[in-house]
Write a protein that holds these residues in place. Structure first.
Motif, mmCIF file in Angstrom:
data_model
loop_
_atom_site.group_PDB
_atom_site.id
_atom_site.type_symbol
_atom_site.label_atom_id
_atom_site.label_comp_id
_atom_site.label_asym_id
_atom_site.label_seq_id
_atom_site.Cartn_x
_atom_site.Cartn_y
_atom_site.Cartn_z
ATOM 1 N N GLY A 88 -45.718 -19.380 69.226
ATOM 2 C CA GLY A 88 -46.859 -19.534 70.136
ATOM 3 C C GLY A 88 -46.703 -20.670 71.140
ATOM 4 N N CYS A 93 -42.677 -17.745 74.167
ATOM 5 C CA CYS A 93 -44.036 -17.410 73.731
ATOM 6 C C CYS A 93 -45.038 -17.690 74.847
ATOM 7 C CB CYS A 93 -44.414 -18.199 72.482
ATOM 8 S SG CYS A 93 -43.621 -17.572 70.985
ATOM 9 N N CYS A 101 -39.373 -15.091 70.673
ATOM 10 C CA CYS A 101 -39.649 -16.495 70.335
ATOM 11 C C CYS A 101 -38.345 -17.248 70.060
ATOM 12 C CB CYS A 101 -40.567 -16.566 69.107
ATOM 13 S SG CYS A 101 -40.857 -18.243 68.518
ATOM 14 N N HIS A 102 -38.299 -18.475 70.551
ATOM 15 C CA HIS A 102 -37.075 -19.266 70.444
ATOM 16 C C HIS A 102 -37.044 -20.131 69.188
ATOM 17 C CE1 HIS A 102 -33.463 -19.986 72.663
ATOM 18 N NE2 HIS A 102 -33.603 -21.298 72.705
ATOM 19 N N GLU A 103 -38.159 -20.168 68.462
ATOM 20 C CA GLU A 103 -38.269 -21.093 67.325
ATOM 21 C C GLU A 103 -38.193 -20.402 65.969
ATOM 22 O OE1 GLU A 103 -38.516 -24.397 67.304
ATOM 23 O OE2 GLU A 103 -38.316 -24.410 69.489
HETATM 24 ZN ZN LIG Z 1 -42.094 -19.159 70.273
#
Ligand SMILES: [Zn+2]
Ligand SMILES: NC(=O)c1ccc[n+]([C@@H]2O[C@H](COP(=O)([O-])OP(=O)(O)OC[C@H]3O[C@@H](n4cnc5c(N)ncnc54)[C@H](O)[C@@H]3O)[C@@H](O)[C@H]2O)c1
Ligand SMILES: [Zn+2]
Length: 381
Positions: A88, A93, A101-103
């Motif tokens: 998020g 996001c 999403c990159h995380e």
């Molecule tokens: Zn993300």
């Protein structure tokens, strides 16, 4: 549900999931589905699918526990959980690319985390279970409106958003001819969504008669069997005044049938990451300047696709994992207003304990199966 290796899944006891981070929640599953994407795992086509993992990325359930930083949902809420695991907050996001999403996935060069979808997608256990850990619980889980049927809600975790995004990425304009390859749950729902975007003609291609019959009735579209055609590309050209379709949508992915070379190299010898037959047909049967939209899933390595034709025809290709959270509010409206009837595609309801039979049936397309739903023993609704 416990993956034991290609074509083998069974029920086992696993430990009750724990809150590992203050933003986690534990959800008691009330419904989960088997998706066509699970079949790529089941067939051993997805890298780093580890024995002992639990699949399932379409589920709804009751919140049992929340971590100390969860503010958006409460214990006792009945929530639908998007298949994407998204933080998020990252750059992707923030652009509502929740599927990227990159995380949430250490392998995040491409896809973000996905529940129950191998270590290539983050290594999270999924919802074909009694309980599941839901990370970033302030972001994904969405309260199910009390008047919504849970059978509709569970299909809003993946099938409906994916189909809607497939149609949306096709840039469908009023009156367009839209060809959809695949009459599985995704292709069927995409046909329905294509009308919402103003399509003038919707054509679905598959080779399973029962699914072609189903989609004709469910989505009021044309449906044809590619086995009864000499060449599906020629067929589509012929029926569109030799222009080709305005929009072609690949709702098949790497398990495609219909071309021996693709099947042998992509599904048997694994020399490429799945068979790209439907993608070939989509590229070759869209008109010049048309749009190809891909939601069918392929492995991350190269495929033998006709990329030269993509360039020569000036085609726009759009593809992604569905960004569930982005489209959800609109889709809840469509369902509540009766414009979409997701539960109409559910053909089988099985206890979770019969997961092994459910996979066999869905994978081999037995008993006219379109969409199976699994009900865990502790689901009280
Ligand atoms: Zn993300
Ligand atoms: N991008 C996303 O967010 C997302 C989400 C969900 C599913 N998917 C993918 O969408 C695809 C479809 O999912 P599903 O649940 O409908 O699966 P499914 O396996 O039930 O349906 C696939 C259908 O394609 C048909 N088919 C096989 N070869 C074909 C060909 N050459 N031409 C036309 N049809 C052909 C099969 O007979 C079958 O009916 C899968 O690849 C799945 O992984 C993507
Ligand atoms: Zn899916």
């Amino acid at each position: 549900m416990n993956y034991r290796g290609p074509f083998r899944v069974r029920i086992d006891e696993k430990p009750y999931p724990k809150i590992l981070h203050p933003e986690d929640a534990i959800v008691r599953v009330t419904r989960s589905c088997i998706c066509g994407s699970d079949l790529h795992l089941y067939h051993g086509l997805v890298p780093d699918t580890r024995v002992g993992s639990t699949f399932g990325h379409e589920f709804i359930g009751i919140v049992e526990e929340v971590g100390s930083q969860v503010t958006e949902i409460q214990v006792g809420d009945h929530v639908l959980v998007p298949f994407n695991i998204a933080c998020g907050k990252c750059a992707f996001c923030k652009q509502e690319l929740y599927g990227n999403c990159h995380e949430s996935n250490p392998e995040a060069t491409a896809v973000g985390g996905i529940f129950g979808y191998s270590h290539t997608a983050g290594g999270y256990d999924g919802g074909q279970a009694e309980y599941v850990r839901v990370p970033y619980a302030n972001v994904g889980p969405t309260r199910i409106p009390p008047e919504m049927d849970p059978d509709d809600a569970v299909l809003l975790a993946d099938v409906v958003p994916t189909a809607y995004q497939a149609a949306e990425m096709g840039g469908i304009k009023k009156g367009d001819t839209v060809v959809i390859f695949g009459a599985g749950p995704i292709g069927i729902m995409t046909a329905k969504c294509a009308w919402l975007f103003g399509a003038g003609r919707v054509i679905v291609i598959d080779h399973l008669e029962y699914r072609l019959e189903f989609v004709k009735n469910y989505a009021q579209c044309e449906a044809y069997n590619f086995r009864s055609m000499e060449d599906p590309v020629l067929f589509i050209k012929k029926t569109t005044d030799w222009f080709g379709a305005d929009v072609c949508i690949d709702a098949v992915g790497g398990d495609a049938a219909g071309n021996a070379m693709q099947t042998i190299t992509g599904r048997k010898l694994l020399l490429q990451a799945g068979s790209a037959t439907a993608l070939h047909w989509a590229i070759n049967s869209v008109k010049k300047g048309g749009i190809v939209s891909i939601v069918g899933v392929y492995g991350p390595t190269d495929n033998l696709i006709p990329i030269g034709n993509v360039v020569n025809k000036g085609i726009t290709i759009r593809a992604n994992q569905a960004s569930v959270k982005r489209v959800l509010p609109k889709l809840i409206d469509h369902v509540m207003a009766g414009r979409l009837n997701p539960k109409g595609i559910i053909t089988h309801r099985l206890p979770l304990e019969e997961v092994s039979d459910a996979y066999r049936m869905f994978s081999s397309k037995l008993d006219n199966c379109i969409k199976p739903v699994l009900i865990p023993p502790k689901a009280k609704i």
